[in-house]
Design an enzyme around this catalytic site. Structure first.
Site, PDB file in Angstrom:
ATOM      1  N   ARG A 194      -5.504   4.773 -21.168  1.00  0.00           N
ATOM      2  CA  ARG A 194      -6.261   4.384 -22.354  1.00  0.00           C
ATOM      3  C   ARG A 194      -6.424   2.867 -22.342  1.00  0.00           C
ATOM      4  O   ARG A 194      -5.533   2.142 -21.898  1.00  0.00           O
ATOM      5  CB  ARG A 194      -5.520   4.801 -23.631  1.00  0.00           C
ATOM      6  CG  ARG A 194      -5.561   6.293 -23.918  1.00  0.00           C
ATOM      7  CD  ARG A 194      -6.956   6.758 -24.328  1.00  0.00           C
ATOM      8  NE  ARG A 194      -7.001   8.159 -24.697  1.00  0.00           N
ATOM      9  CZ  ARG A 194      -7.476   9.149 -23.922  1.00  0.00           C
ATOM     10  NH1 ARG A 194      -7.916   8.899 -22.709  1.00  0.00           N
ATOM     11  NH2 ARG A 194      -7.506  10.390 -24.352  1.00  0.00           N
ATOM     12  N   HIS A 201     -15.477   5.719 -18.923  1.00  0.00           N
ATOM     13  CA  HIS A 201     -14.552   6.767 -19.370  1.00  0.00           C
ATOM     14  C   HIS A 201     -15.033   8.141 -18.888  1.00  0.00           C
ATOM     15  O   HIS A 201     -15.257   9.054 -19.683  1.00  0.00           O
ATOM     16  CB  HIS A 201     -14.393   6.767 -20.903  1.00  0.00           C
ATOM     17  CG  HIS A 201     -13.144   7.467 -21.367  1.00  0.00           C
ATOM     18  ND1 HIS A 201     -12.434   7.093 -22.456  1.00  0.00           N
ATOM     19  CD2 HIS A 201     -12.474   8.531 -20.866  1.00  0.00           C
ATOM     20  CE1 HIS A 201     -11.393   7.887 -22.632  1.00  0.00           C
ATOM     21  NE2 HIS A 201     -11.398   8.788 -21.658  1.00  0.00           N
TER      22      HIS A 201
END
Ligand code: GLV
Length: 311
Positions: A226, A274
């Site tokens: 993350r 992502h």
């Protein structure tokens, strides 16, 4: 059973409409916010929910995330303590992640950035090749995905060490470390660091100057955890000093990565949106059905996360 589809960042219908169609005879999906009332909604499919999202659903029992990481749902202020949060666990997602990580590790080991630059300059230059066994890889995180990534890297001949919060048994030839001392012991022999950790209070900011400084000089970061794991200024300093030779980043503290951010154009950074690994339609459909069945029976859904640990 009624299921609310909740996201402020992704059109979940466009991504997972086929999964919702598959379960439509058992689960009726409605777009958030439900009107006129969300009282008959018992479950939700969510990714980056708006802060007040779950206030609309007083009888909500479970929220399924569309990812391996549940952090963005767990951080939602309107998530009441009695609501189960369920991750989609998908073996096919782990395979996608394996391919993604292997590609970036080999990108570094085989110096493809140099080949690409040489091609653009029309330079014919053979490079000294390094064997996989000369490029030790350290993996942060050893869950479902981490296990597969570690096995595949080891299968290609890379020396692989894994680090996790608590001690984990690993098959040979993997080596395992845990705790703060274990982290720095692993880093001392790590050239490529792969971050697969969940985001928790303990892992936020973990990719920092101390960690980069403890790695082999000229090391490489593959960041697929993350964005909030990374202290961006510390990465830039490590790249500038040559302590790290490059980084592959798929996740960012602010997504989409803002226009003009230095990561877009940094010569030592490979940036992707992502996109390392989506969960499959089948896995989302199976998770929705299993969750609906469990909450109808008054049970805890399979793959519900431990809300005290965050994963
Ligand atoms: C993606 O980021 C996931 O959590 O699966």
């Amino acid at each position: 059973m009624r299921c609310a589809i909740v996201s402020r960042s992704l059109d979940l219908r466009a991504y997972y409409g086929a999964a919702l169609d598959r379960v439509a005879d058992r689960i009726e999906s409605i777009m958030h916010p439900a009107t006129p009332s969300g009282e008959d909604v018992q479950m939700a499919l969510a990714w980056h929910p708006p802060a007040d999202a779950f206030d609309h659903y007083p009888n909500l029992r479970a929220v399924c995330t569309i990812g391996a990481g549940a952090d963005n749902v767990l951080a939602c202020p309107s998530l009441r303590p009695d609501i189960h949060v369920v991750r989609v666990v998908d073996p096919a997602q782990a395979r996608l992640m394996c391919g993604f990580v292997l590609w970036h590790v080999i990108w570094h080991q085989r110096q493809f950035a140099t080949y690409l630059a040489n091609q653009q300059a029309q330079v014919w230059k053979r490079l000294r090749q390094r064997r996989p066994q000369d490029v030790p890889v350290g993996l942060l995180g050893y869950g479902e995905i981490g296990r597969q990534v570690a096995t595949e890297l080891a299968g290609l001949g890379f020396p692989v060490a894994v680090w996790s919060r608590t001690p984990k048994a690993v098959p040979t030839p993997l080596r395992s470390y845990h705790g703060t001392d274990g982290l720095f012991a692993m880093l001392a022999e790590t050239e490529v660091l792969v971050n697969l950790l969940p985001l928790t209070a303990a892992t936020r900011g973990l990719l920092n100057a101390d960690v980069f400084g403890a790695m082999r000089k000229g090391g490489y970061l593959v960041q697929v955890g993350r964005g909030e794991h990374l202290v961006e200024a510390d990465l830039l300093a490590a790249l500038d000093s040559g302590q790290l030779s490059g980084a592959s980043l798929d996740v960012f503290a602010t997504e989409p990565l803002p226009h003009g951010h230095v990561f877009w154009s940094h010569p030592k950074i490979v940036a992707t949106p992502h996109d390392a690994c989506d969960v499959s339609i089948e896995a989302v459909a199976d998770t929705l059905l299993a969750t609906a069945a469990a909450i109808s029976a008054g049970q805890r859904p399979p793959a519900a996360v431990d809300r005290t640990q965050g994963y």
